[in-house]
Design a protein around this motif. Sequence first.
Motif, short mmCIF file in Angstrom:
data_model
loop_
_atom_site.label_atom_id
_atom_site.label_comp_id
_atom_site.label_asym_id
_atom_site.label_seq_id
_atom_site.Cartn_x
_atom_site.Cartn_y
_atom_site.Cartn_z
N ALA A 122 15.10 -18.06 11.40
CA ALA A 122 14.08 -18.59 10.50
C ALA A 122 14.00 -17.75 9.23
O ALA A 122 13.86 -18.28 8.12
CB ALA A 122 12.72 -18.62 11.20
N GLU A 123 14.08 -16.44 9.41
CA GLU A 123 14.03 -15.54 8.26
C GLU A 123 15.23 -15.76 7.35
O GLU A 123 15.12 -15.75 6.12
CB GLU A 123 13.99 -14.09 8.75
N GLU A 124 16.40 -15.97 7.94
CA GLU A 124 17.62 -16.21 7.17
C GLU A 124 17.53 -17.52 6.40
O GLU A 124 17.93 -17.61 5.23
CB GLU A 124 18.83 -16.23 8.10
N ASN A 125 16.98 -18.56 7.05
CA ASN A 125 16.81 -19.84 6.38
C ASN A 125 15.86 -19.74 5.20
O ASN A 125 16.09 -20.36 4.15
CB ASN A 125 16.30 -20.89 7.37
N MET A 149 14.01 -22.08 17.39
CA MET A 149 14.74 -21.27 16.39
C MET A 149 14.27 -19.82 16.48
O MET A 149 13.08 -19.54 16.54
CB MET A 149 14.46 -21.80 14.98
N SER A 150 15.22 -18.88 16.52
CA SER A 150 14.87 -17.47 16.62
C SER A 150 14.23 -16.98 15.32
O SER A 150 14.49 -17.54 14.25
CB SER A 150 16.12 -16.64 16.91
N PRO A 151 13.39 -15.93 15.40
CA PRO A 151 12.77 -15.37 14.19
C PRO A 151 13.80 -14.95 13.15
O PRO A 151 13.59 -15.13 11.95
CB PRO A 151 11.98 -14.17 14.72
N ARG A 152 14.92 -14.40 13.61
CA ARG A 152 15.95 -13.96 12.68
C ARG A 152 16.57 -15.15 11.94
O ARG A 152 16.81 -15.09 10.74
CB ARG A 152 17.03 -13.18 13.42
#
Length: 218
Positions: free
Chosen positions: A6-9, A1-4
Amino acid sequence: MSPRKAEENTRIRDERREQILSAALEVFIQKGYSATKIADIAATAGISHGLVYHYFRSKEEIYAELTSRLVKSTEATARIAHESGDPRSTLLRVLELMLQGMEKEPAYYILAAQIMLMAEALPSQANDIFRSGMESARAVAAVIAEGQKAGCFREGDPLQHFVLLYSAITGLAITRNTSLKMGGEPVTVDAATLLRLIESHRSTEEPTTARSLEQTPE
């Protein structure tokens, strides 16, 4: 999973939790702890019954989160009350903090008042807010007692003076909460105005501090 991603989740999860907590706070105030059901919270939040359980295991866990936030707010009040300084300025800072909290989340003050009145009928988590609230009340009452010795505040039981101030803030919270729900403009009261409820005539006749330049003598 991309950092972006993960941040959105994480953002979505936090927003959903806050949505559920906000709905639960409203339902707890309306129905009380015992009568509240997860289905009521889900309906108020506008989400499915199962989705609530995805974020919280039980009604008790939701209630524990709300009460933990209340504990933090009362602990902050007690910390200010324990700080050194002249009693009048210290009490002004306490009232300013309480008013800021009330204006940001009036429903929390309403729930806190219910807990203080009905602690014996609520689950064990309520004991934390009850104990913390009493410790905060005693700390502020001690400040008021010092102010009475200095002639700042009226004579009388310091704890009763605190209850008067806290009751006024709770009343403001109820008014504000109702006004916001009805789309009205809430009435705002500043700390200096609240302080006049217990100030002595001698205090209001003396030069004002930098925190209360707007005050006028009685």
